[in-house]
Write a protein that holds these residues in place. Structure first.
Motif, PDB file in Angstrom:
ATOM      1  N   ALA A 137     -35.816 -28.384  23.125  1.00  0.00           N
ATOM      2  CA  ALA A 137     -34.782 -27.926  24.053  1.00  0.00           C
ATOM      3  C   ALA A 137     -34.765 -28.781  25.317  1.00  0.00           C
ATOM      4  O   ALA A 137     -33.707 -29.109  25.850  1.00  0.00           O
ATOM      5  N   ALA A 138     -35.953 -29.171  25.783  1.00  0.00           N
ATOM      6  CA  ALA A 138     -36.047 -29.988  26.994  1.00  0.00           C
ATOM      7  C   ALA A 138     -35.449 -31.378  26.792  1.00  0.00           C
ATOM      8  O   ALA A 138     -35.025 -32.027  27.749  1.00  0.00           O
ATOM      9  N   HIS A 139     -35.411 -31.849  25.536  1.00  0.00           N
ATOM     10  CA  HIS A 139     -34.854 -33.163  25.249  1.00  0.00           C
ATOM     11  C   HIS A 139     -33.343 -33.110  24.990  1.00  0.00           C
ATOM     12  O   HIS A 139     -32.736 -34.122  24.651  1.00  0.00           O
ATOM     13  N   GLY A 140     -32.766 -31.932  25.135  1.00  0.00           N
ATOM     14  CA  GLY A 140     -31.335 -31.803  24.892  1.00  0.00           C
ATOM     15  C   GLY A 140     -30.509 -32.618  25.876  1.00  0.00           C
ATOM     16  O   GLY A 140     -30.912 -32.839  27.021  1.00  0.00           O
ATOM     17  N   ASN A 141     -29.354 -33.063  25.430  1.00  0.00           N
ATOM     18  CA  ASN A 141     -28.457 -33.817  26.297  1.00  0.00           C
ATOM     19  C   ASN A 141     -27.024 -33.672  25.794  1.00  0.00           C
ATOM     20  O   ASN A 141     -26.776 -33.087  24.742  1.00  0.00           O
ATOM     21  N   GLU A 142     -26.088 -34.215  26.546  1.00  0.00           N
ATOM     22  CA  GLU A 142     -24.680 -34.073  26.188  1.00  0.00           C
ATOM     23  C   GLU A 142     -24.357 -34.748  24.858  1.00  0.00           C
ATOM     24  O   GLU A 142     -23.558 -34.243  24.066  1.00  0.00           O
ATOM     25  N   GLN A 143     -25.017 -35.876  24.593  1.00  0.00           N
ATOM     26  CA  GLN A 143     -24.779 -36.569  23.327  1.00  0.00           C
ATOM     27  C   GLN A 143     -25.196 -35.702  22.143  1.00  0.00           C
ATOM     28  O   GLN A 143     -24.500 -35.642  21.126  1.00  0.00           O
ATOM     29  N   ALA A 144     -26.361 -35.019  22.291  1.00  0.00           N
ATOM     30  CA  ALA A 144     -26.821 -34.128  21.221  1.00  0.00           C
ATOM     31  C   ALA A 144     -25.829 -32.994  21.013  1.00  0.00           C
ATOM     32  O   ALA A 144     -25.533 -32.612  19.875  1.00  0.00           O
TER      33      ALA A 144
END
Length: 219
Positions: A137-144
């Motif tokens: 979850a912490a590695h989430g971003n808009e691209q994902a």
């Protein structure tokens, strides 16, 4: 046919301990050992193990790069079980993101080690603890999030993915949703195809990184 396992760890004592635990089981056979990730590809090609129990931190080639190399170069690659000391290790998350199928703590009890190998070999559930869900979850971003949205899962496929993220097997999902097991398998295959995921672990990582599933939800 027994589940065949290749042990990869730079600590000979760890390999010996894992071998003793696994070979005590009638349905598991250790077919080889390696002390570094650099030796994995030739051994996998030679021995064709069902599961590789791979240490994540090794001196020449770590478990992340070894996982990528196996999946990139070996046809019909084995399942990869990351062996680690700390479940919240970024290295572990990196290996799972690279394509590993699950993880195993070195301090796990013998029964847990055997269960992990069987679970990964079956491929119908996953080992993805809370600490790793938080990392995903912490590695989430808009691209994902955009990539996930483009997958355009149906409502039913979304339900199935949420239950996969909770660690349910196909049979358990079928019972929960009042569906046939074959129907669930079809939905799981569709989810993996739409997300471009190799397996359930990859799909769950995508679900957490996109925000579709939040750590702790439904648990």
């Amino acid at each position: 046919m027994p589940i065949t396992v290749l042990l990869v760890d730079d600590d000979a004592l760890v390999r010996a301990g894992l071998r003793a635990i696994l070979e005590a089981q009638p349905d598991i056979e250790v077919v080889g050992e390696a002390a570094d990730g650099a030796a994995v590809i030739p051994l996998v090609r030679q021995l064709r193990p069902d599961v590789v129990a791979m240490d994540v931190r090794m001196p020449l080639m770590d478990g992340i790069e070894a996982t990528r190399a196996v999946l990139r170069t070996v046809p019909e690659p084995p399942k990869i079980l990351v062996v680690t000391t700390f479940e919240e290790d970024e290295y572990v998350y990196g290996a799972l993101r690279a394509g590993a199928d699950g993880f195993l703590l070195k301090r796990a009890r013998p029964a847990e080690i055997v269960h992990a190998v069987r679970l990964v070999a079956e491929g119908e559930s996953l080992l993805f603890p809370a600490a790793l869900r938080n990392l995903a979850a912490a590695h989430g971003n808009e691209q994902a999030r955009q990539s996930f949205d483009k997958a355009a899962l149906t409502e039913r496929e979304g339900e199935v993915l949420r239950l996969i993220a909770r660690g349910l097997t196909n049979a358990e999902i079928a019972a929960r949703l009042h569906l046939g097991t074959e129907t669930v398998k079809t939905h799981v295959s569709a989810v993996l195809a739409k997300l471009g995921a190799r397996d359930r672990t990859q799909a769950v990582i995508a679900a957490y990184e996109s925000g579709f599933v939040a750590p702790g939800s439904g648990e």
